[in-house]
Design an enzyme around this catalytic site. Structure first.
Site, short mmCIF file in Angstrom:
data_model
loop_
_atom_site.label_atom_id
_atom_site.label_comp_id
_atom_site.label_asym_id
_atom_site.label_seq_id
_atom_site.Cartn_x
_atom_site.Cartn_y
_atom_site.Cartn_z
N HIS A 18 31.49 36.51 53.80
CA HIS A 18 32.21 35.83 54.73
C HIS A 18 31.00 34.42 54.86
O HIS A 18 31.54 33.37 55.36
CB HIS A 18 32.32 36.44 55.84
CG HIS A 18 33.53 37.31 55.52
ND1 HIS A 18 33.55 38.51 56.23
CD2 HIS A 18 34.55 37.31 54.67
CE1 HIS A 18 34.99 39.28 55.59
NE2 HIS A 18 35.26 38.51 54.79
N GLU A 120 48.89 39.70 50.22
CA GLU A 120 48.52 41.26 50.60
C GLU A 120 49.55 42.25 49.99
O GLU A 120 50.84 42.10 50.38
CB GLU A 120 48.00 41.34 51.87
CG GLU A 120 47.85 42.74 52.37
CD GLU A 120 46.80 43.75 51.68
OE1 GLU A 120 45.81 43.02 51.68
OE2 GLU A 120 47.07 44.73 51.17
N ASP A 166 39.36 38.91 45.87
CA ASP A 166 38.59 39.67 46.46
C ASP A 166 39.22 41.41 46.41
O ASP A 166 39.63 41.97 47.40
CB ASP A 166 38.50 39.69 47.93
CG ASP A 166 37.43 40.50 48.78
OD1 ASP A 166 36.72 41.43 48.12
OD2 ASP A 166 37.70 40.44 49.83
#
Ligand code: SAM
Length: 283
Positions: A18, A120, A166
């Site tokens: 991040h 997602e 990710d």
């Protein structure tokens, strides 16, 4: 699909990822032209470190907990400021143990003209993400396989921006898959910035992954890696890394300040190594 990021939010790997993500976004936002963020494995966007999941592992204490423990040196604090401001803002709005995932960081460090595509696969997580992003018309949440999305959504109409990949690494062969998927996306959009996240367990597997990327078509890859242990036991989650394709020209300089500062805070063993170097330079 057993992986739930709520157990791991705010851990040492999230902090590195991040912090880098925020530096890349700050750089993109320095020019007026709109940019796109594509997050192929987005998670739920916003985490509560007081949740049952986070309580169970306590991983965040060795990550964001340690980072916020004491004031940082001025140069590192300045570079981390955008990321830390996002955390402050999220905590002011959602409570003292809220923690922003990559979608929330992207949302807060982008402008009116920018767009964010969040992918997602887990239906419940995609729904939670949709709720967390509700009301922001710049953001689109799609319940889809991230690998399919990576291929389908590049290049974005803006022709500027970043792709964060990710994955959860819960299946074997995900490092090979990451190298292959990134190469395919790059052939469609070679000027975008890509952030490819990977865990460091067995360093030989990581070296094979790096060789696969180096041997492929992608050029201009900055490798950012930080271990929290000495790396001696390949069964452990020893650290994490990011390959940054087409990094902002400022990123290598930023990491020269940030990596020693983050390592000093987050390492569990003295001498845990870190590096920022060019995996492949420009063609
Ligand atoms: N990028 C997030 C962040 O920094 O806040 C964390 C993402 S977490 C490491 C990985 C996420 O990928 C999980 O939420 C998981 O449900 C999701 N996922 C797993 N397999 C997927 C797939 N094939 N496509 C898209 N998402 C997937």
């Amino acid at each position: 699909m057993n992986y739930r990021h709520a157990f791991h939010a705010g851990n040492f790997a999230d902090v590195l990822k991040h912090a880098v993500l925020a530096r890349v976004l700050v750089h993109l936002a320095a020019k007026d032209a709109p940019f796109r963020v594509i997050d192929t494995h987005a998670g739920i966007g916003l985490y509560d470190l007081a949740s049952e999941e986070a309580e169970r592992t306590q991983e965040w204490r060795g990550g964001i907990g340690r980072l916020l423990d004491a004031p940082l040196a001025a140069d590192a604090a300045e570079l981390l400021r955008p990321f830390l401001d996002v955390i402050d803002d999220v905590r002011a709005q959602h409570g003292p143990l809220a923690y922003p995932g990559s979608p929330e960081i992207a949302r807060r460090l982008s402008r009116r003209q920018d767009r964010i595509t969040l992918v997602e696969k887990h239906p419940r997580d995609a729904e939670a993400l949709r709720e967390a992003m509700a009301g922001d018309k710049r953001v689109k949440v799609i319940a889809l396989d991230g690998w399919t999305a990576l291929n389908a959504y590049v290049p974005p109409a803006e022709k500027r921006g970043l792709v964060l990949v990710d994955p959860p690494f819960e299946e074997t062969g995900e490092l090979d898959r990451l190298a292959a998927a990134a190469a395919k996306a790059w052939t469609k959009w070679s000027t975008g910035t890509y952030l490819l996240w990977y865990p460091v367990k067995d360093r030989r597997e990581v070296a094979t992954f790096h060789e696969a990327v180096r041997g492929g078509p992608i050029r201009k890859v900055l490798r950012i890696e930080m271990l929290v242990t000495g790396g001696g036991d390949p069964r452990l989650f020893n650290g994490s890394g990011l390959l940054v394709v087409n990094p902002p020209w400022t990123l290598e300089r930023d990491m020269a300040v940030l990596l020693p500062a983050l390592s000093a805070r987050l390492r569990r063993e003295a001498g845990a190594p870190f590096r920022c170097d060019w995996l492949s330079p420009e063609a």
